[in-house]
Design an enzyme around this catalytic site. Sequence first.
Site, short mmCIF file in Angstrom:
data_model
loop_
_atom_site.label_atom_id
_atom_site.label_comp_id
_atom_site.label_asym_id
_atom_site.label_seq_id
_atom_site.Cartn_x
_atom_site.Cartn_y
_atom_site.Cartn_z
N LYS A 180 3.36 -0.05 -0.10
CA LYS A 180 4.69 -0.50 0.20
C LYS A 180 5.15 -1.59 -0.76
O LYS A 180 6.33 -1.82 -0.92
CB LYS A 180 4.76 -1.05 1.62
CG LYS A 180 4.50 -0.04 2.71
CD LYS A 180 4.59 -0.71 4.08
CE LYS A 180 4.17 0.28 5.15
NZ LYS A 180 4.06 -0.36 6.45
N GLY A 181 4.21 -2.27 -1.37
CA GLY A 181 4.52 -3.47 -2.12
C GLY A 181 5.49 -3.35 -3.27
O GLY A 181 6.21 -4.28 -3.58
N GLU A 190 3.84 -0.71 -9.85
CA GLU A 190 2.97 -1.38 -8.88
C GLU A 190 3.42 -2.83 -8.69
O GLU A 190 3.95 -3.43 -9.64
CB GLU A 190 1.52 -1.32 -9.39
CG GLU A 190 0.50 -2.08 -8.58
CD GLU A 190 0.26 -1.52 -7.19
OE1 GLU A 190 1.21 -1.46 -6.40
OE2 GLU A 190 -0.90 -1.19 -6.89
N ASP A 191 3.18 -3.38 -7.51
CA ASP A 191 3.56 -4.77 -7.28
C ASP A 191 2.63 -5.74 -8.00
O ASP A 191 3.08 -6.66 -8.66
CB ASP A 191 3.65 -5.09 -5.78
CG ASP A 191 2.37 -4.84 -5.00
OD1 ASP A 191 1.40 -4.28 -5.55
OD2 ASP A 191 2.34 -5.18 -3.79
N ASP A 210 -4.73 -6.54 -9.37
CA ASP A 210 -5.69 -7.58 -9.04
C ASP A 210 -7.04 -7.16 -9.63
O ASP A 210 -7.24 -7.29 -10.82
CB ASP A 210 -5.71 -7.71 -7.50
CG ASP A 210 -6.45 -8.92 -7.00
OD1 ASP A 210 -7.56 -9.18 -7.48
OD2 ASP A 210 -5.94 -9.60 -6.09
N LYS A 225 -2.79 -10.26 -12.09
CA LYS A 225 -3.75 -11.32 -11.77
C LYS A 225 -5.04 -11.00 -12.53
O LYS A 225 -6.05 -10.59 -11.96
CB LYS A 225 -3.99 -11.37 -10.25
CG LYS A 225 -4.62 -12.65 -9.77
CD LYS A 225 -4.92 -12.62 -8.29
CE LYS A 225 -3.69 -12.85 -7.45
NZ LYS A 225 -4.01 -13.00 -6.01
N PHE A 275 -3.26 -16.67 -3.36
CA PHE A 275 -2.72 -15.63 -2.49
C PHE A 275 -1.21 -15.72 -2.48
O PHE A 275 -0.64 -16.68 -1.96
CB PHE A 275 -3.29 -15.72 -1.06
CG PHE A 275 -3.06 -14.46 -0.31
CD1 PHE A 275 -3.91 -13.38 -0.46
CD2 PHE A 275 -1.95 -14.31 0.50
CE1 PHE A 275 -3.68 -12.19 0.21
CE2 PHE A 275 -1.70 -13.12 1.17
CZ PHE A 275 -2.57 -12.06 1.01
N ASP A 331 3.06 -8.81 0.50
CA ASP A 331 2.97 -9.22 1.90
C ASP A 331 1.63 -9.85 2.25
O ASP A 331 0.67 -9.79 1.48
CB ASP A 331 3.18 -8.01 2.80
CG ASP A 331 1.95 -7.11 2.85
OD1 ASP A 331 1.43 -6.87 3.95
OD2 ASP A 331 1.50 -6.64 1.79
N ARG A 334 7.48 -9.88 2.74
CA ARG A 334 7.98 -8.99 1.68
C ARG A 334 9.42 -9.32 1.30
O ARG A 334 9.82 -9.12 0.17
CB ARG A 334 7.93 -7.53 2.13
CG ARG A 334 6.56 -6.94 2.27
CD ARG A 334 6.65 -5.43 2.52
NE ARG A 334 5.42 -4.89 3.05
CZ ARG A 334 4.37 -4.57 2.31
NH1 ARG A 334 4.39 -4.74 1.02
NH2 ARG A 334 3.29 -4.06 2.88
#
Length: 181
Positions: free
Chosen positions: A42-43, A98-99, A102, A130, A151, A158, A164
């Site tokens: 969802k990001g 993509e959001d 990581d 990141k 974070f 989210d 969000r």
Amino acid sequence: MIHDIKKVLIMKEDIAARIQELGQEITKKYRGKELVIVGVLKGSFIFMADLVRAIEIPLQVEFVELSSYGMGTESSGTITVRKDISRDLKGEEVLIVEDIIDTGHTMAFLKEHLEQKGAASVSICAFLDKAQRREAKIKADYVGFSVPNEFIVGYGLDYGEKYRNLPYVGVLKEEIYQKGK
């Protein structure tokens, strides 16, 4: 919600400006071609919505939903496809949106998954990177911003399906996500 934010990392004006730049870069690379954009739910939905409006070539939109986090703050390492794309990608130019990248495991998995579907090329556009956390050998072709190993939430990202809708990217106060452990 704003009281749960330790600090703002990226202001909405900076996000908007960077998205316009990314749109121009992507338009230039794919000019004369059609592009299939695959958003990772969802990001990515907020970033993707703004990004597609900044791209000035014909494109089609698809979505996948993958899971590796659940309700936690760390990736479980196991990637599950909850929703796959519904179209044939044979010979298509594909851009994953993509959001955040990581550890990179999810992006490595998805890139290979789409390549196996016969895409002519698969590139990656990540809103946030990141890099300090990278474990998989994967690199985005387009990056909005590099972020520290904190974070972060907002602008689609989210924690427990909340935050969000913040118009900026901020660092979540540790006491908020420590409660969930």
